[in-house]
Every structure is written in structure tokens, then in C-alpha cells.
Design a protein around this motif. Structure first.
Motif, short mmCIF file in Angstrom:
data_model
loop_
_atom_site.label_atom_id
_atom_site.label_comp_id
_atom_site.label_asym_id
_atom_site.label_seq_id
_atom_site.Cartn_x
_atom_site.Cartn_y
_atom_site.Cartn_z
N THR A 260 0.81 -1.22 0.00
CA THR A 260 0.00 0.00 0.00
C THR A 260 0.85 1.27 0.00
N CYS A 261 2.17 1.13 0.13
CA CYS A 261 3.07 2.30 0.13
C CYS A 261 3.33 2.76 -1.30
N THR A 262 3.68 4.03 -1.46
CA THR A 262 4.09 4.49 -2.80
C THR A 262 5.57 4.23 -3.02
N GLY A 263 6.32 4.07 -1.94
CA GLY A 263 7.75 3.78 -2.06
C GLY A 263 8.25 3.01 -0.86
N ILE A 264 9.20 2.10 -1.07
CA ILE A 264 9.79 1.37 0.05
C ILE A 264 11.31 1.28 -0.12
N MET A 265 11.98 1.14 1.02
CA MET A 265 13.41 0.85 1.02
C MET A 265 13.59 -0.58 1.47
N CYS A 266 14.39 -1.35 0.73
CA CYS A 266 14.72 -2.72 1.10
C CYS A 266 16.14 -2.80 1.65
N TYR A 267 16.35 -3.74 2.54
CA TYR A 267 17.65 -3.94 3.20
C TYR A 267 18.79 -4.08 2.20
N ASN A 268 18.58 -4.87 1.16
CA ASN A 268 19.61 -5.02 0.12
C ASN A 268 18.96 -5.46 -1.19
N ASP A 269 19.77 -5.60 -2.22
CA ASP A 269 19.25 -5.92 -3.55
C ASP A 269 18.58 -7.30 -3.60
N SER A 270 19.13 -8.26 -2.86
CA SER A 270 18.55 -9.59 -2.82
C SER A 270 17.14 -9.54 -2.26
N THR A 271 16.98 -8.80 -1.15
CA THR A 271 15.65 -8.63 -0.55
C THR A 271 14.70 -7.96 -1.54
N ALA A 272 15.19 -6.89 -2.18
CA ALA A 272 14.35 -6.15 -3.12
C ALA A 272 13.90 -7.02 -4.28
N SER A 273 14.78 -7.85 -4.80
CA SER A 273 14.41 -8.69 -5.95
C SER A 273 13.34 -9.70 -5.57
N HIS A 274 13.40 -10.24 -4.34
CA HIS A 274 12.37 -11.17 -3.89
C HIS A 274 11.02 -10.46 -3.71
N VAL A 275 11.08 -9.28 -3.13
CA VAL A 275 9.85 -8.51 -2.92
C VAL A 275 9.21 -8.15 -4.25
N MET A 276 10.01 -7.71 -5.20
CA MET A 276 9.49 -7.32 -6.50
C MET A 276 8.88 -8.51 -7.24
N GLU A 277 9.44 -9.69 -7.05
CA GLU A 277 8.89 -10.89 -7.68
C GLU A 277 7.53 -11.24 -7.08
N ILE A 278 7.42 -11.10 -5.77
CA ILE A 278 6.13 -11.35 -5.10
C ILE A 278 5.08 -10.36 -5.59
N TRP A 279 5.47 -9.09 -5.67
CA TRP A 279 4.53 -8.08 -6.15
C TRP A 279 4.09 -8.35 -7.59
N LYS A 280 5.01 -8.80 -8.40
CA LYS A 280 4.69 -9.10 -9.79
C LYS A 280 3.60 -10.16 -9.88
N GLN A 281 3.70 -11.15 -9.00
CA GLN A 281 2.70 -12.21 -8.98
C GLN A 281 1.34 -11.71 -8.53
N HIS A 282 1.32 -10.59 -7.81
CA HIS A 282 0.06 -10.01 -7.32
C HIS A 282 -0.38 -8.81 -8.15
N GLY A 283 0.27 -8.60 -9.28
CA GLY A 283 -0.12 -7.51 -10.17
C GLY A 283 0.28 -6.13 -9.70
#
Length: 356
Positions: A260-283
Motif C-alpha cells: 500500500t506504500c508508494t515507495g519502500i526501502m529494502c535492506y539489500n538488492d537480494s531482498t528487493a528482488s524477492h519482494v518485486m517478484e512477489i509483487w509481480k505475482q500479485h499484479g
């Protein structure tokens, strides 16, 4: 500085300047006592410190002599242990490459071990190192944000006279230098990027059992506070080493609290890539629906569908710096100095500009 340390430093400088040459006998304790107007115990403490540092050798009934350090150096082990949490992925190969390159040039041999960021594995590695003939250790902390039961093993290594240098983080209870990124500033830079692009509903996903995660969160909080943005606790999500093995188990939380945020900071690139993949699956699209910034500037930041804006980690340069610092500690026989790399932001296209 204590008087005995001042005397030890004065004598050490004379040794380094060849005023007292290798093999020569130092003035007696009573002579030094008179020359420097110090107590006998102070003089003894100074000589004991110099012997511990390898500059002098005492001979029973004869006195104290300047050590022939070059000759002794030839007979000592050339092995240095390099211990990281992981070895074959993410930023670690390049850090190790930087370390190995410098140590090889300096004539040292490198042996590598890893802990998997597990306390029990760190314990096993340290016990093994205690049985070895080592000149020094470069080691990455294990779960450095938590109390560590292995500190006595580190102290035993120090008592053996083995220099220890930490990378990426440190244990504050130990008097050892660290070479790392300015993680707090890295967190600030990442958050300021979102603020500069007009984001106000900002969340974060941080690692809670490593010191880097805590410091990056501190910088993140400072930036939001200075930008007049209130921290919304429901938009801050924490994970630990076990969670990182399977972010899928956190999928519901990630979508609910960060989506629900417009922007987030992730701990590192590995974390960010996992989060982005989950979001992709949820549109949930990046950056159309939510913007992402991260830390480490690894290959992952460039390989995904969307280029990830990330704070740069020095990687190979950090390894080189750590190796040079340890070599200096070994050869000078004096404690090393900590060093922090200044971070900078590498912008790609994962952040939407809401200020336009």
C-alpha cells in the motif's frame, strides 16, 4: 595515554629508526627508570608490551634485546584466514577476490571458511582456527545485532596474538577494527531518494539480526524525520536469517504491509528482488504502483525487468582495504584502524517521480 604505553611508544620509535638495532641490548630497567623518571613497574610494563608486540625479546638473567623481526618473519606462518557469512553468492566473491589479490601480492596464503550466518557454525570455525598456526584473521560477523556467545573464542584468539579485523560489521564488545560501508548513511541516502521524488507514504523492509540492517534502518528513520514524514509502524517489516531462506512464507505480510506504500526501502538488492517478484505475482508493478530503493548495487540491480536504484557497496575495494589494514597490523604489531566507505546512490528506473 598510560605512562607505560608512552614509554613503549618512545622505545618502539627508536627501534623502527634503527637507533636500537636488531640484536642489540636495550638499556637495563634501572637505566630506563632513571632516564625517563618512571617507576620500575612502569618500565617493566612497557617492556612487556613491546615483547607482546614482537619488538623485543627478554633473556633470563641477561636483559632485553631488540628482536630481529625480519629473520623471525621468515620463520612464521604465512596463512591468513578469511571467514565470511557466505562464499559463493551475492557480494562475497568480489570481496574475497579483493582480499585474496592483496594478500597474495604481500606473500600470504589465504584459507577461506564461511559461517552461513549461523552462531553454531561460527563457533566451529573459531575453534578450528584456534588450533591453527595463523598470522591473522579477516572475518565477517555473524548476526551482529544480537548478543553473541562466541566472544570468548575471539578473545582467546587475541590472547594468542592473532590480529583480527572485521568486515561489514563488528561486535562492539571486542576491541578490533572494522572495514565497512557507512550503513547508516546508506539508509539515509536511499530514503532521501524517495523523499526527493515526492513520496510520502514510505515503508521499509529490514534485516533485524545483522548490524547492517539496524544501521540502515537508523539512517532511513533519520531521513524521514528530517523530511517531515512520520514513521508508520504498520509499513515497516522485519525479517531474519531464517526468513531470508524463504521469503514466500512472508508473502501475505509483504503484500499487506508494503504493497500500500508508494515507495519502500529494502535492506539489500537480494531482498528487493524477492519482494518485486512477489509483487509481480500479485499484479503490483514497479515503479508504476510502488517505487523501490535498495542497498549494495549488485548485478541483481541490473538483471531484473526493472533496473533497481541502489546505494553502492564497494565490494572488491572493501576487500582490498581490509587486506591492507590487516597486513599493516601484522607488520607494525600495533592495533589497526577502522575504515568506513562513503556510500553513493546509483539511480536506475525503479523510482517513480511523484513530484512532477
Amino acid at each position: 595515554m598510560a605512562k607505560y604505553k608512552l614509554l613503549a611508544e618512545a622505545l618502539r620509535q627508536k627501534i623502527l629508526e634503527n637507533i636500537y638495532q636488531p640484536g642489540s641490548k636495550l638499556p637495563s630497567e634501572s637505566e630506563l627508570q632513571k632516564q625517563f623518571a618512571l617507576s620500575r613497574q612502569t618500565v617493566r610494563n612497557a617492556l612487556e608490551l613491546l615483547e607482546k608486540q614482537g619488538f623485543v625479546r627478554s633473556r633470563q638473567g641477561s636483559g632485553t634485546y631488540v628482536a630481529d623481526r625480519e629473520a623471525e618473519e621468515q620463520n612464521k606462518s604465512k596463512r591468513i584466514a578469511v571467514v565470511t557469512t557466505y562464499v559463493d553468492n551475492y557480494i562475497f566473491p568480489r570481496i574475497i577476490q579483493g582480499i585474496e589479490g592483496v594478500l597474495s601480492q604481500e606473500g600470504f596464503q589465504v584459507q577461506i571458511a564461511f559461517t552461513g550466518n549461523r552462531i553454531w557454525k561460527e563457533e566451529a570455525v573459531l575453534k578450528d582456527l584456534l588450533e591453527q598456526d595463523l598470522r591473522g584473521i579477516i572475518i565477517e560477523t555473524t548476526k551482529s545485532a544480537l548478543p553473541n556467545p562466541n566472544l570468548p573464542l575471539y578473545r582467546r584468539l587475541q590472547e594468542k596474538g592473532i590480529p583480527i579485523l572485521f568486515i561489514n560489521s563488528r561486535y562492539p564488545q571486542l576491541d578490533c577494527p572494522v572495514v565497512c560501508l557507512q550503513d547508516q548513511e546508506a539508509g539515509r541516502l536511499a530514503a532521501e531518494c524517495l523523499l526527493a521524488k515526492g513520496h510520502k507514504k514510505i515503508g521499509g523492509f529490514f534485516k533485524l539480526d545483522d548490524g547492517q540492517g539496524i544501521r540502515r534502518y537508523q539512517g532511513f528513520v533519520e531521513a524521514l524525520r528530517d523530511g517531515g514524514i512520520r514513521i508508520e509502524e504498520q509499513n515497516i517489516l522485519w525479517f531474519d536469517t531464517e526468513d531470508a531462506l524463504d521469503f514466500g512464507s512472508m508473502e501475505e505480510q509483504i503484500v499487506k504491509r508494503l504493497g500500500t506504500c508508494t515507495g519502500i526501502m529494502c535492506y539489500n538488492d537480494s531482498t528487493a528482488s524477492h519482494v518485486m517478484e512477489i509483487w509481480k505475482q500479485h499484479g503490483i508493478s514497479v515503479p508504476e504502483n510502488v517505487s523501490v530503493v535498495s542497498v549494495d548495487d549488485t548485478d541483481l540491480a541490473e538483471l531484473g525487468d526493472v533496473g533497481l536504484t541502489s546505494v553502492h557497496h564497494p565490494k572488491e575495494k572493501l576487500g582490498e582495504k581490509a587486506a591492507r589494514q590487516l597486513v599493516s597490523m601484522i607488520r607494525s604489531r600495533i592495533p589497526g584502524i577502522s575504515y568506513e566507505f562513503e556510500p553513493y546512490l546509483v539511480e536506475r528506473n525503479s523510482v517513480k517521480n511523484l513530484a512532477e
